[in-house]
Design a protein around this motif. Sequence first.
Motif, PDB file in Angstrom:
ATOM      1  N   LEU A 227      59.238  33.834  10.591  1.00  0.00           N
ATOM      2  CA  LEU A 227      58.663  35.402  10.433  1.00  0.00           C
ATOM      3  C   LEU A 227      59.657  36.522  10.622  1.00  0.00           C
ATOM      4  O   LEU A 227      61.204  35.702  11.482  1.00  0.00           O
ATOM      5  N   ARG A 228      60.131  37.039  10.472  1.00  0.00           N
ATOM      6  CA  ARG A 228      61.515  38.077  10.424  1.00  0.00           C
ATOM      7  C   ARG A 228      61.154  38.681  11.658  1.00  0.00           C
ATOM      8  O   ARG A 228      59.996  38.411  12.394  1.00  0.00           O
ATOM      9  N   GLY A 229      61.998  38.887  12.246  1.00  0.00           N
ATOM     10  CA  GLY A 229      61.866  39.179  14.000  1.00  0.00           C
ATOM     11  C   GLY A 229      61.386  40.515  14.387  1.00  0.00           C
ATOM     12  O   GLY A 229      60.392  40.047  15.387  1.00  0.00           O
ATOM     13  N   GLU A 230      60.678  41.589  13.618  1.00  0.00           N
ATOM     14  CA  GLU A 230      60.107  42.459  14.000  1.00  0.00           C
ATOM     15  C   GLU A 230      58.603  41.990  13.816  1.00  0.00           C
ATOM     16  O   GLU A 230      57.516  42.038  15.087  1.00  0.00           O
ATOM     17  N   THR A 231      58.106  40.608  13.025  1.00  0.00           N
ATOM     18  CA  THR A 231      56.712  40.069  13.084  1.00  0.00           C
ATOM     19  C   THR A 231      56.892  38.844  14.402  1.00  0.00           C
ATOM     20  O   THR A 231      55.824  39.163  14.517  1.00  0.00           O
ATOM     21  N   ALA A 232      57.600  38.490  14.257  1.00  0.00           N
ATOM     22  CA  ALA A 232      57.813  37.552  15.314  1.00  0.00           C
ATOM     23  C   ALA A 232      57.164  38.467  16.700  1.00  0.00           C
ATOM     24  O   ALA A 232      56.496  38.439  17.940  1.00  0.00           O
TER      25      ALA A 232
END
Lengths: 247, 247
Positions: A227-232
Motif C-alpha cells: 500500500l502507498r503511505g497515504e493508503t496505509a
Amino acid sequence: MPATPAWPPRSAPRLFVAGPLAEGAAIVLEGNPAHYLAKVMRVSPGDAVILCDDLTGEWASRVASVGKREVELDVAERLRAREAVPDLWLCPALLKKDRFDLVLEKATELGVAEIHPVVTRRCVADKLNPERARALSVEAAEQCARTALPVLTGPVPLAALLRDWPTGRTLFFADEHGGDAAAAAFAARPGPAALLIGPEGGFDEAERAAIRALPLASPISLGPRILRGETAAITAISVWMAAAGDW
Amino acid sequence: MPATPAWPPRSAPRLFVAGPLAEGAAIVLEGNPAHYLAKVMRVSPGDAVILCDDLTGEWASRVASVGKREVELDVAERLRAREAVPDLWLCPALLKKDRFDLVLEKATELGVAEIHPVVTRRCVADKLNPERARALSVEAAEQCARTALPVLTGPVPLAALLRDWPTGRTLFFADEHGGDAAAAAFAARPGPAALLIGPEGGFDEAERAAIRALPLASPISLGPRILRGETAAITAISVWMAAAGDW
C-alpha cells in the motif's frame, strides 16, 4: 399545516472561528473567512452561518453586516456540544505534498484525535507548512459537519517521538516485515492507541529495531498487498475505528 | 564473495501490456508506453523492464531496441503468477472527477476484484471516460507491484444494477439511516460480497427502499461521523479486507 422550516438551513455556510463562542456574542471576521462568506457564498444580512470553535461546539449565527473587508455575525443558539472522538493518534511519516494532504484530510474526516507527523530516514519530505496543514484539516472538518478538530503538531524525528512516548498508549506500527492482523491486534489492546505509518519504502532496519524496542509497540500487518503511505494511514485508521473505536 | 545481484532490479520500470506474455516472446510497444520507457525512464538496450498482462502474471524482460516511435522488449522468465484477490466488488456511485479518481486508485491498490460504477439520483456526474479510468487503475497497480487489475465496467443506473444482481453475492450498502456495524456484518456473511456506496448526500428514499427490497442486501454503518463518498468507499474496502478478506 406545513412543518416549521428548520433553521439554520442545512445549506448554511459552516466555519471554524476562534472561540469561545457564546450566545449573543458578536463575531467579526476578516481576511479569508470574510472573503469566503461575502464573495464566494455571497451572504446578506440576516443569512444563517454555522460556527464552530473546536471548544464549545456548534452554533447558529446570523449575518449582521457585510462590509468591504469584514463580515459581522451575531451568535444565536448552540446547536450541538463539541463531539467526543475516540482516543486515537496518527503518527504518519511525511509524504509528498498531495499525498500528505490526503492523510490530513482523511484523518480529520475519520475522527482521529491527534496527528503527530514524523520524519524518518526514507522520507522524501522533512517540512510541513503548519498553517496550510491546519487549513486543510479545518476544511475537511467543515465539509463533514464535524465539531472537533484534531490536534496537529509539527513534524518530529522518529527518535524524538519514541524517546518521549507517553505511558499507557499502544503504538501500533505498520511493519512491512509482518505483524499481527490489524483488526485482531486492535481489538486485543483496547484503550489509548496510536498508529505509526512509515513513508514510501517503509522504515529502515535501525528504525524498525528502535520501534520494536519500545515496550508499548505492537507490529501490525495491513494485508498482503503493498500500500502507498497515504493508503496505509487511511486504511489503518478505518480498521482501528471499526475494531476498537466508536463504530 | 558478494551476493549475485538480483535481476531484474527492484527499480526496473513496471508496465501492464496486452498479453498473453510468454518466455521468448518479442513485445513491441508504441504510443504512451513507448514514450514512457524511452523518454521518461530513458531505457537503453539490455535494460530490464518488468511486464504484467493481468493474465499470466509478472515477467522480466530486456530492452532489445529503442526506436523513434517504438520500444522492443524480449520477454525472459516469469517472476510471479497472477495473484489471487478476494472476491469483493465495489459498486461506487459516481463522484466528481478527482474524488472518483481516488476511488479507482485506492480500490485497485486495496485489491478489489471488480469495480461497477453506479449512477444514482443524487450523483452530480453521470459519465466516466472508460480509457482514463482504466489508465488510472493500471497506474495504481504498476506503482504497487500488483499483478492483477480489477475488472472495471461502465456506469449503470442503480435500478439496472439491482435488477441484474447475481445470486449468492451479498450487497453491503452504506446506509446513512443506520445499519449493522460494518466489521461484524462482514464477518457474519462471508463469501462473495459487494460494497454499494452512495454519492454525496446519500441515496434517496425510493433508492433505499429498492436496495432494501433485494434479499441479498445488508445495510451497514460506517460509524457516527459523516464521510465523503470516496472516504466511505476506501474505508469500507479496508474494513472488509480486514474482517472478511485475506488480511
